[in-house]
Scaffold this motif. Sequence first.
Motif, PDB file in Angstrom:
ATOM      1  N   MET A 131      37.118  88.940  90.615  1.00  0.00           N
ATOM      2  CA  MET A 131      36.929  88.002  89.499  1.00  0.00           C
ATOM      3  C   MET A 131      36.150  88.688  88.362  1.00  0.00           C
ATOM      4  O   MET A 131      35.212  89.441  88.604  1.00  0.00           O
ATOM      5  N   LYS A 132      36.549  88.361  87.110  1.00  0.00           N
ATOM      6  CA  LYS A 132      35.897  88.974  85.937  1.00  0.00           C
ATOM      7  C   LYS A 132      34.616  88.195  85.588  1.00  0.00           C
ATOM      8  O   LYS A 132      34.443  87.064  85.981  1.00  0.00           O
ATOM      9  N   ASN A 133      33.794  88.824  84.772  1.00  0.00           N
ATOM     10  CA  ASN A 133      32.654  88.154  84.124  1.00  0.00           C
ATOM     11  C   ASN A 133      31.753  87.388  85.093  1.00  0.00           C
ATOM     12  O   ASN A 133      31.513  86.192  84.928  1.00  0.00           O
ATOM     13  N   GLN A 134      31.247  88.124  86.066  1.00  0.00           N
ATOM     14  CA  GLN A 134      30.453  87.460  87.111  1.00  0.00           C
ATOM     15  C   GLN A 134      28.969  87.345  86.788  1.00  0.00           C
ATOM     16  O   GLN A 134      28.292  86.479  87.334  1.00  0.00           O
ATOM     17  N   ASN A 135      28.471  88.252  85.919  1.00  0.00           N
ATOM     18  CA  ASN A 135      27.032  88.246  85.624  1.00  0.00           C
ATOM     19  C   ASN A 135      26.742  87.328  84.444  1.00  0.00           C
ATOM     20  O   ASN A 135      27.105  87.632  83.309  1.00  0.00           O
ATOM     21  N   ILE A 136      26.095  86.215  84.765  1.00  0.00           N
ATOM     22  CA  ILE A 136      25.925  85.184  83.738  1.00  0.00           C
ATOM     23  C   ILE A 136      24.454  84.874  83.548  1.00  0.00           C
ATOM     24  O   ILE A 136      23.758  84.495  84.507  1.00  0.00           O
ATOM     25  N   LEU A 137      23.969  85.033  82.324  1.00  0.00           N
ATOM     26  CA  LEU A 137      22.575  84.692  82.014  1.00  0.00           C
ATOM     27  C   LEU A 137      22.521  83.252  81.515  1.00  0.00           C
ATOM     28  O   LEU A 137      23.254  82.865  80.595  1.00  0.00           O
ATOM     29  N   ILE A 138      21.646  82.467  82.148  1.00  0.00           N
ATOM     30  CA  ILE A 138      21.458  81.069  81.747  1.00  0.00           C
ATOM     31  C   ILE A 138      20.043  80.927  81.200  1.00  0.00           C
ATOM     32  O   ILE A 138      19.070  81.242  81.894  1.00  0.00           O
ATOM     33  N   SER A 139      19.907  80.462  79.966  1.00  0.00           N
ATOM     34  CA  SER A 139      18.586  80.239  79.388  1.00  0.00           C
ATOM     35  C   SER A 139      18.208  78.780  79.611  1.00  0.00           C
ATOM     36  O   SER A 139      18.917  77.876  79.168  1.00  0.00           O
ATOM     37  N   GLY A 140      17.081  78.538  80.325  1.00  0.00           N
ATOM     38  CA  GLY A 140      16.622  77.166  80.582  1.00  0.00           C
ATOM     39  C   GLY A 140      16.689  76.825  82.055  1.00  0.00           C
ATOM     40  O   GLY A 140      17.751  76.892  82.674  1.00  0.00           O
ATOM     41  N   GLY A 141      15.528  76.453  82.611  1.00  0.00           N
ATOM     42  CA  GLY A 141      15.446  76.185  84.064  1.00  0.00           C
ATOM     43  C   GLY A 141      14.967  74.775  84.355  1.00  0.00           C
ATOM     44  O   GLY A 141      14.079  74.580  85.182  1.00  0.00           O
ATOM     45  N   SER A 142      15.564  73.786  83.689  1.00  0.00           N
ATOM     46  CA  SER A 142      15.141  72.397  83.917  1.00  0.00           C
ATOM     47  C   SER A 142      16.165  71.684  84.793  1.00  0.00           C
ATOM     48  O   SER A 142      16.067  71.679  86.019  1.00  0.00           O
ATOM     49  N   ILE A 143      17.207  71.093  84.184  1.00  0.00           N
ATOM     50  CA  ILE A 143      18.253  70.394  84.945  1.00  0.00           C
ATOM     51  C   ILE A 143      19.598  71.126  84.776  1.00  0.00           C
ATOM     52  O   ILE A 143      20.191  71.585  85.767  1.00  0.00           O
ATOM     53  N   ALA A 144      20.056  71.241  83.533  1.00  0.00           N
ATOM     54  CA  ALA A 144      21.380  71.827  83.295  1.00  0.00           C
ATOM     55  C   ALA A 144      21.461  73.262  83.833  1.00  0.00           C
ATOM     56  O   ALA A 144      22.449  73.638  84.480  1.00  0.00           O
ATOM     57  N   GLY A 145      20.410  74.060  83.571  1.00  0.00           N
ATOM     58  CA  GLY A 145      20.432  75.480  83.960  1.00  0.00           C
ATOM     59  C   GLY A 145      20.559  75.664  85.469  1.00  0.00           C
ATOM     60  O   GLY A 145      21.525  76.273  85.960  1.00  0.00           O
ATOM     61  N   PRO A 146      19.609  75.116  86.269  1.00  0.00           N
ATOM     62  CA  PRO A 146      19.717  75.278  87.724  1.00  0.00           C
ATOM     63  C   PRO A 146      20.961  74.604  88.321  1.00  0.00           C
ATOM     64  O   PRO A 146      21.512  75.094  89.306  1.00  0.00           O
ATOM     65  N   ALA A 147      21.429  73.496  87.706  1.00  0.00           N
ATOM     66  CA  ALA A 147      22.656  72.852  88.218  1.00  0.00           C
ATOM     67  C   ALA A 147      23.837  73.803  88.049  1.00  0.00           C
ATOM     68  O   ALA A 147      24.651  73.989  88.965  1.00  0.00           O
ATOM     69  N   LEU A 148      23.931  74.443  86.882  1.00  0.00           N
ATOM     70  CA  LEU A 148      25.025  75.389  86.654  1.00  0.00           C
ATOM     71  C   LEU A 148      24.892  76.591  87.593  1.00  0.00           C
ATOM     72  O   LEU A 148      25.879  77.044  88.188  1.00  0.00           O
ATOM     73  N   ALA A 149      23.654  77.086  87.742  1.00  0.00           N
ATOM     74  CA  ALA A 149      23.426  78.254  88.607  1.00  0.00           C
ATOM     75  C   ALA A 149      23.869  77.946  90.036  1.00  0.00           C
ATOM     76  O   ALA A 149      24.496  78.778  90.707  1.00  0.00           O
ATOM     77  N   HIS A 150      23.552  76.749  90.498  1.00  0.00           N
ATOM     78  CA  HIS A 150      23.921  76.327  91.859  1.00  0.00           C
ATOM     79  C   HIS A 150      25.441  76.386  92.036  1.00  0.00           C
ATOM     80  O   HIS A 150      25.956  76.964  93.013  1.00  0.00           O
TER      81      HIS A 150
END
Length: 400
Positions: free
Chosen positions: A1-20
């Motif tokens: 799969m392409k583009n696997q390394n993803i930086l997410i700015s913000g560790g409240s609700i949206a950020g950790p939900a997406l990371a999960h």
Amino acid sequence: MKNQNILISGGSIAGPALAHLLSRYGFRPTVVERTPRLREGGYKVDIRGVAVEVARRMEILPDIRRASTNMRGGTFVANNNKPIATMPADFFNSRAQGDDEIMREDLSRILYERTRQTVEYIFGDSIASIEQGEEGVAVTFERGESRTFDLVVGADGLHSNVRGLAFGAEADFIRHLDAYVSIFTTSNFLHLEHWELYHYAPGKFVSLYSSRDSSKAMSFFFFSSPQLDYDYRDSAQQKQLLATHFATDKWQAMPHLLKAAWDAPDFYFDSVSQIQMERWSAGRITLLGDAAYCPSPASGQGTSLALVGAYVLAGELAKAAGDYASAFARYEQVMRGYVSVNQKLAGAVKDFVPQTRVQLWLRTQAIRLLPYLPKSLAVNKMMQDTQRATNAITLEDYAS
Ligand SMILES: Cc1cc2nc3c(=O)[nH]c(=O)nc-3n(C[C@H](O)[C@H](O)[C@H](O)COP(=O)(O)OP(=O)(O)OC[C@H]3O[C@@H](n4cnc5c(N)ncnc54)[C@H](O)[C@@H]3O)c2cc1C
């Protein structure tokens, strides 16, 4: 799969939900959060309609239900704390329809605990610059490190740093709704037990809710005001603004609350505003949650939009096997209508509080009648609009 390394700015609700969700699909997310540790604070937030199903698919619904506020009801009180009317919890909320209510910091902690082993978290740092190239996004951090990621997601809230760096000034996207909120912890000095107090004054509303198994209480201040000139990062200045606005308020509890604001470790203050953008993505960068489409606390839908947005964005990236251009386009296409109908729930924020003494008197009389009205008559229209909006999206099954 392409583009696997993803930086997410913000560790409240949206950020950790997406990371999960991304790590579940095999991506490698990194979350950078400006505060030195997981940010505490926030009042009760709702998880409603489709967002409950998203929480179930994320396998965090049992944790959410365990941490439920279990609110039993609330009392409207006069300045001297005498009850005006007492209502059971299900009069106002939609728990009976399966919706959930949780303290914001509890939801943030649940998401963090779920991801801390599989996701790289960087606390106490922030993106200083972003440069997109053919092969990735070169990022420098404020603490000096430089790294390259395949994609960057701004999940950093109403005053999003990523939005500022990639899309332009906040003033181009923010719509002020002429009100401010402040939320902070205090002692449970009125001995509430899963119970809430509500207090109105002209142009103002304050509620107080017992939290942490009634060992503490959380206060929520709301006041109407034209746009104020202040620094959203300067909490001493914000505490002074709050003290000035409520200095003449006659509620018996007010001196205690205003003193508690100065000592609170989790003091939060912000404008009641929405973010409205024509597009949420630019090349390898996209926005999520409040950063992209904050509906304002007046809508009660900020957390649900963030969870559903994370589900759709992660699912579309997985479905497109990392082809970010088509995934970002689909994310916008799927989310637009749902966002728009939920932003409308904020309505006319000024109507939320009576503005004059006469309006306050009329509101008080209406509140006195509430316990004697059938729920259907008192809140039916509002409940129906909310239920329609919170379900206004069909979830695709992205399961891998
Ligand atoms: C402390 C707090 C209390 C809140 N209380 C309530 C409430 O009581 N009621 C309500 O309706 N909504 C509240 N909200 C907003 C609510 O959390 C959101 O509307 C919703 O959950 C969507 O979340 P989000 O993750 O998109 O944005 P947010 O929850 O706003 O989170 C944004 C995150 O990004 C971080 N951040 C900001 N700038 C940077 C940067 N430069 N670099 C890295 N990270 C950065 C912030 O510290 C924060 O952790 C609160 C938000 C916070 C942060």
